[in-house]
Design a protein around this motif. Structure first.
Motif, mmCIF file in Angstrom:
data_model
loop_
_atom_site.group_PDB
_atom_site.id
_atom_site.type_symbol
_atom_site.label_atom_id
_atom_site.label_comp_id
_atom_site.label_asym_id
_atom_site.label_seq_id
_atom_site.Cartn_x
_atom_site.Cartn_y
_atom_site.Cartn_z
ATOM 1 N N SER A 1 9.164 4.798 36.260
ATOM 2 C CA SER A 1 9.318 4.268 37.607
ATOM 3 C C SER A 1 9.953 5.307 38.530
ATOM 4 O O SER A 1 10.542 6.300 38.085
ATOM 5 N N ASP A 2 9.843 5.041 39.834
ATOM 6 C CA ASP A 2 10.470 5.930 40.808
ATOM 7 C C ASP A 2 11.983 5.966 40.611
ATOM 8 O O ASP A 2 12.610 7.027 40.713
ATOM 9 N N ALA A 3 12.565 4.812 40.316
ATOM 10 C CA ALA A 3 14.018 4.745 40.111
ATOM 11 C C ALA A 3 14.424 5.535 38.877
ATOM 12 O O ALA A 3 15.440 6.238 38.878
ATOM 13 N N ALA A 4 13.621 5.437 37.808
ATOM 14 C CA ALA A 4 13.936 6.172 36.588
ATOM 15 C C ALA A 4 13.794 7.682 36.813
ATOM 16 O O ALA A 4 14.607 8.472 36.333
ATOM 17 N N PHE A 5 12.764 8.067 37.565
ATOM 18 C CA PHE A 5 12.592 9.486 37.861
ATOM 19 C C PHE A 5 13.755 9.994 38.702
ATOM 20 O O PHE A 5 14.279 11.085 38.455
#
Length: 314
Positions: free
Chosen positions: A72-76
């Motif tokens: 996800s964008d948050a994980a990245f």
């Protein structure tokens, strides 16, 4: 007529089947470029027909999967550890495979306000992200010699990236890569302040200049190398210069070179254009500074009025 015909054919194909969509007038294709035990990278290419020019346009982004789940964008953003990425939509625009479980990755925010070039790898279900450059302009790797990519950091310094085995080498200055052999790179740039063109040899691992050749800008025309392919840049180098990687290394202009020259009249025109551009930049800077000072003055006057005792009498 061609535009209208292309548009009609496109509409017909879209109506016929979804299969024709992917090979005819547009659609989306997916191709896995890396698949390891932990990391998977998929290229997603969207194809559309520009009816204005009757040509297909292709736009590729990349999706990342860790242990089968999409990253996800948050994980990245968490891996990136950069506040500019927190809460943002992230678009991965370039991915070059550099190992069985690693890629050289270029990513940016959806609005393009920040971008990153990183080395993403994963083993045993754990991803590791190493930042190479952070910028507000462009982080896309540009082709250099085979097995190499060129990046430019926020200060416009060259960063050479070797793909196999992966390694990163910063080179001071905004240089265009002409050719790489072993630990030596041939570079080109123009030094406008000194009115000269420069071709030089640099030891990559130490960012050490080995040899230089200067060409006066009032004699030689600037070559159009910015968008040239790596092979075309290499050819330009050896068509015009004799290069030796011995001890000491040397680079000399060939007597039979094919470099374009300019006349004194053309050089005078260039100087006049440069003078006008500098004056325009100076005017724009002065006008901007004046507007900023006027704004500050208005704010200070407003604050002084609000703090004056008479202004608080109702």
């Amino acid at each position: 007529m061609k535009v209208k015909k292309a548009s009609v054919l496109c509409s017909a194909a879209l109506a016929m089947s979804a299969a024709l969509l992917t090979v005819g007038c547009g659609g989306t294709t997916r191709k896995t470029i890396l698949s390891s035990d932990s990391l998977k990278v998929v290229a997603i290419t969207q194809t559309t027909l520009d009816i204005n020019v009757s040509k297909y346009k292709h736009y590729t982004t990349y999706a990342l999967y860790l242990e089968g789940d999409k990253l996800s964008d948050a994980a990245f953003a968490g891996l990136l550890q950069d506040a500019a990425a927190t809460g943002e939509q992230i678009v991965h625009t370039d991915a070059i495979v550099v190992a069985d479980d690693a890629v050289l990755l270029a990513s940016r925010t959806r609005d393009g306000s920040a971008c990153w070039a990183t080395h993403l790898s994963a083993q045993g279900g754990k991803a590791r992200l190493e930042k190479i450059i952070t910028s507000t302009t462009d982080c896309s790797p540009r082709p250099a010699s085979p097995g190499w990519s060129a990046l430019y950091d926020e200060a416009s310094n060259l960063v050479l990236v070797r793909t196999h085995p992966f390694a990163v080498y910063p080179i001071t200055g905004y240089w265009q890569v002409l050719w790489i052999e072993g630990d030596v790179v041939a570079l080109y740039d123009d030094e406008r302040a000194k009115e000269r063109l420069v071709v030089k040899l640099v030891r990559i691992s130490a960012d050490e200049t080995l040899a230089e050749q200067y060409l006066p800008m009032n004699t030689y025309a600037q070559p159009d190398l910015l968008h040239a392919a790596p092979e075309a840049r290499r050819q330009w180098l050896f068509d015009n210069f004799s290069v030796s990687l011995g001890t000491p290394a040397s680079i000399q202009l060939r007597p039979d070179n094919t470099l374009k020259t300019i006349t004194p009249e053309v050089w005078a025109e260039y100087q006049e254009m440069d003078r006008q551009n500098k004056e325009a930049d100076a005017r724009a800077s002065a006008e901007g500074q004046a507007r900023l000072e006027a704004l500050y003055r208005e704010v200070r006057e407003a604050e002084a009025t609000n703090n004056h005792p008479a202004s608080r009498i109702k």
